[in-house]
Write a protein that holds these residues in place. Structure first.
Motif, PDB file in Angstrom:
ATOM      1  N   TYR A   1      11.485   6.269  -6.542  1.00  0.00           N
ATOM      2  CA  TYR A   1      12.285   5.773  -5.429  1.00  0.00           C
ATOM      3  C   TYR A   1      11.738   6.291  -4.096  1.00  0.00           C
ATOM      4  N   LEU A   2      11.881   5.457  -3.065  1.00  0.00           N
ATOM      5  CA  LEU A   2      11.502   5.849  -1.714  1.00  0.00           C
ATOM      6  C   LEU A   2      12.583   5.404  -0.740  1.00  0.00           C
ATOM      7  N   TYR A   3      12.633   6.102   0.379  1.00  0.00           N
ATOM      8  CA  TYR A   3      13.492   5.703   1.491  1.00  0.00           C
ATOM      9  C   TYR A   3      12.622   5.689   2.733  1.00  0.00           C
ATOM     10  N   GLY A   4      12.334   4.486   3.233  1.00  0.00           N
ATOM     11  CA  GLY A   4      11.359   4.391   4.311  1.00  0.00           C
ATOM     12  C   GLY A   4      10.039   4.971   3.845  1.00  0.00           C
ATOM     13  N   PRO A   5       9.483   5.945   4.582  1.00  0.00           N
ATOM     14  CA  PRO A   5       8.191   6.530   4.187  1.00  0.00           C
ATOM     15  C   PRO A   5       8.318   7.664   3.181  1.00  0.00           C
TER      16      PRO A   5
END
Length: 789
Positions: free
Chosen positions: A554-558
């Motif tokens: 998972y990622l959030y933005g960068p």
């Protein structure tokens, strides 16, 4: 908050394109430059970091650099030049054959900190080191300055002996050994590069003289050898020695250095890359990356048509190949320091993924390629790797560095000690955390380009332009850019990260529209006093492994997110790696408050987990990758999955010590020795040692109570005949009978009680004839029979 999935470790997220046919990468140099225009970074001395995690990192690094004693790093340099040492040598690698590499990194770091901050204490230290090196060179009388050691006739002597043997044509190489020395040219390059950095950033004329002396000494050796002999030398890891010669040519204009740089081309590795072939499988990753940086610099200082194809083309193809096919979600690459098969990463998650030196060098290569092309995709990668890997490397309180960044669930980061480690990644770490401002601000002709949204200021003195940028990056999505001073109208270009679907902009408080060209927001004719407010909305998204779309991160933005599995200094509270059970990966994931923290909810097993930014979980065990099951799949898989995971956890818990054969650092840590013919072998992602006529041996820790020796052999290697001895006593005559049915054959040998009285044992594999059996790993295991895996 948007949520979506993009397959591939980096290909989807960073927009990396495929340039896989021979020659195409070289053509791209001109094509992309025509479309975007080449760009130049502003000198680090014109950039100042403003309050942020990046400034905090530099300040922490400054404290560590000042705590080190240059005289201790110079100990062997002085000793071998006939100068009385002024300080005791440090421990770790500085007390071993690679001694001296840390001094080169240290001088580079001092120079970079001076450029980044203007703090004269760091310039003064760098200048003092240059003068000490000049005295060392005078002591040798031929330009040599080094601290490496080598064993000769049972004694540890000056590693210069290796160089003089090369001069005579006596050349014996292996992956890390050159005439039994531990990467002596690699270490020589670090000293060379440190002198060049002091010359560049500290205006240190003595350092340039030192660099010329170093170049001349090694240059006379290279010039006296045939091309085949030079290629034999280059089999051993040699760092970026070709880059230093190319750079010295740029500084002096002396064509001699250019000719040597061209000869230091390792054809066996670089020619296939220039022809568009990925032959990286099984190769030591960080041995290769500096070779491509050297080619990139060679193309810049001598942009001939041949260098455009053979140098620039190889560098661009390599970058595309590594970032697309060999890199993990945090931007780092390699497992146990080695590349594996392209796009085969699902089975290469361990506690020794992502060597920090590799990302340090990949970021350097990215800067070169962006400079030629102005292509924003290079900074999509740069941002990803710098934020998630480099910023995870340094502990913010202690300033200590990690070597690897483990991506297997349940592992935490292992840090260096202040004066008893000095691994390669300590050296590159000193540099990485001295220069966080070096890639924020660029320019294309008169247009200022912003590629990283790190709080900072730019003072473009030549144009009379001063700009301040304040952001909450990476935790907040808002950026404010203030044009403090401008003698004339200013044009800006603001990179739109690939993770941002809908940037918003206001100028002087009013909504504004901006042309987007090649993923840059173009703002023209700005005046002093103008304020630009940019919003880069972040969304939750995920990526899957290229070879298994059921393994995701998972990622959030960068920012890469990771589950917090508890503090690293406590035992794991879970006996199997967490999984996600849901209809789709995004189902049920919810943001907690306004921070980049997410709850996986009831779909995570074995319990609800929280996802937080990975890079700053410095003291936690983490889980970055998760296996995803639909509810139906989990019903079928749960019992077997949990039983296997429990077995693995029990085996891991009972492990006392482990050595990976064929891997440089584990072998050194376990006092490996043996006859010369027991060479390393490579089998896909695994390395090992071959049992040949002769022996190899190593030490393993033990503890009181029943202990077994657990050995992992190559599965097909059966019907052999060799002996295993422990502390000189025969343990077993092994024949590996049976038919090969698996890729790995795991055998456990109970150890007699009378061998378990000490703190460790010496394990020896011995054969009377060549057996060609590969040993991958050995471990000591407490208690009953170790389970097979």
């Amino acid at each position: 908050m948007s949520s979506f999935s993009r397959r591939g470790v980096l290909a989807g997220m960073t927009g990396l394109t495929t340039m896989a046919s021979a020659g195409l990468a070289a053509e791209e140099v001109g094509q992309l430059a025509a479309a975007n225009g080449p760009a130049k970074p502003f000198p680090l001395s014109q950039v100042r970091l403003r309050p942020s995690i990046f400034l905090d990192s530099v300040e922490t690094n400054k404290r560590y650099l000042l705590s080190l004693d240059p005289d201790r790093l110079l100990h062997n340099f002085h000793l071998f030049a006939g100068i009385a040492p002024k300080g005791a040598k440090y421990g770790g690698w500085e007390a071993q054959g690679i001694a001296g590499h840390s001094l080169g990194h240290y001088q580079s770091a001092l120079s970079l900190v001076f450029a980044q901050t203007g703090d004269s204490r760091f310039r003064d230290r760098s200048l003092a080191i240059s003068r000490e090196l000049a005295a060392v060179q005078a002591g040798h009388g031929d330009g040599y300055a080094g601290a490496t050691t080598v064993d000769r006739d049972g004694k540890t002597v000056d590693g210069k002996a290796v160089f003089e043997e090369l001069r005579r044509g006596d050349i014996r190489t292996s992956g890390f050994g050159l005439n039994d020395g531990w990467v002596p040219i690699y270490t020589y390059h670090k000293v060379f590069a440190g002198a060049l950095d002091s010359h560049l950033h500290c205006q240190d004329s003595v350092a340039l003289d030192v660099a010329i002396g170093l170049a001349d000494y090694l240059g006379t050796i290279i010039e006296g050898l045939s091309d085949d002999q030079v290629q034999q030398i280059l089999v051993a890891e040699h760092g970026g020695i070709n880059e230093s010669y190319a750079e010295l040519y740029a500084r002096t204009g002396n064509a001699r250095w250019l000719k040597i740089a061209e000869r230091l081309r390792h054809r066996a590795v670089l020619d296939p890359l220039a022809q568009g072939r990925d032959e990286l499988n099984g190769k030591h990753a960080n041995t290769q990356i500096p070779k491509l940086i050297g080619l990139a610099r060679l193309y810049e200082v001598a942009p001939s048509e041949q260098h455009r194809h053979d140098s620039a083309g190889a560098a661009m193809f390599f970058w595309d190949t590594v970032t697309r096919d060999h890199s993990y979600v945090i931007g780092g690459n390699s497992n146990y320091e080695h590349f594996g098969e392209p796009r085969k990463l699902a089975g290469r998650l361990g506690q020794q993924t992502c060597e920090a030196c590799n990302s340090y060098n990949m970021l350097k290569l990215s800067r070169h390629l962006y400079g030629w092309t102005g292509d924003a995709r290079y900074f999509d990668f740069y941002e990803r790797a710098h934020l998630n890997h480099i910023m995870s490397q340094q502990h913010p309180a202690t300033g200590m560095y990690s070597y690897f960044t483990p991506l297997a669930s349940g592992f935490g980061r292992v840090r260096s000690t202040p004066d008893n480690s000095f691994w390669c990644c300590v050296g590159s770490g000193m540099e990485s955390h001295s220069k966080h401002g070096d890639s924020i601000w660029w320019h294309r002709d008169d247009r200022v380009l912003v590629n990283l949204y790190y709080p900072s200021s730019l003072d473009w003195t030549e144009k009379g332009v001063q700009i301040e940028m304040d952001t909450g990056f990476p935790f907040k999505d808002r950026v404010r850019i203030h044009l403090v001073k401008a003698n004339a109208a200013v044009d800006l270009g603001l990179r739109v990260p690939l993770w941002c679907a809908a940037p918003r902009i206001r100028i002087n408080g009013k909504p504004a529209r901006a042309k987007i060209a090649n993923r840059y927001l173009m703002l023209d004719q700005l005046a002093a006093g103008d304020v630009i407010d940019l919003t880069l909305p972040m969304g939750l998204h995920h990526q899957t492994m290229p070879d298994d779309d059921r393994i995701l991160a998972y990622l959030y933005g960068p920012m890469v997110l990771a589950a917090d599995l508890g503090p690293s200094d406590k035992p794991r509270d879970q006996y199997f790696d967490p999984v996600v059970v849901s209809g789709s990966a995004k189902d049920g994931v919810r943001q907690v408050g306004g921070e980049p923290v997410f709850a996986l909810g009831g779909q995570s097993r074995p319990k609800e987990l929280m996802l937080k930014p990975f890079f700053n979980q410095h003291d936690n065990r983490t889980a970055v990758y998760f296996r995803h099951f639909t509810p139906t799949q989990w019903t079928a898989a749960e019992a077997g999955y949990l039983a296997n995971a429990r077995e693995q956890a029990e085996a891991l818990a009972r492990t006392i010590d482990t050595i990976r054969l064929g891997e440089m650092q584990p072998e050194r840590d376990h006092a490996f020795s043996g006859t010369p013919n027991t060479g390393t072998v490579e089998h896909l992602a695994e390395r090992g040692r071959v049992v040949m006529k002769g022996f190899f041996q190593f030490k393993l820790a033990i503890r009181p109570g029943p202990v077994e020796l657990r050995v992992v052999y190559a599965g097909p290697d059966r019907h052999r005949d060799f002996a295993i001895l422990v502390n000189g006593e025969p343990l077993v005559r092994e024949r590996l009978a049976g038919e090969p049915t698996v890729q790995r054959n795991i055998v456990s040998y109970p150890l007699p009680d009378h061998l378990l009285s000490g703190r460790d044992i010496t394990v020896r594999f011995e054969a009377n004839s060549d057996q060609w059996v590969t040993v991958y790993e050995c471990r000591t295991v407490a208690g009953g029979k170790a389970p097979s895996t």
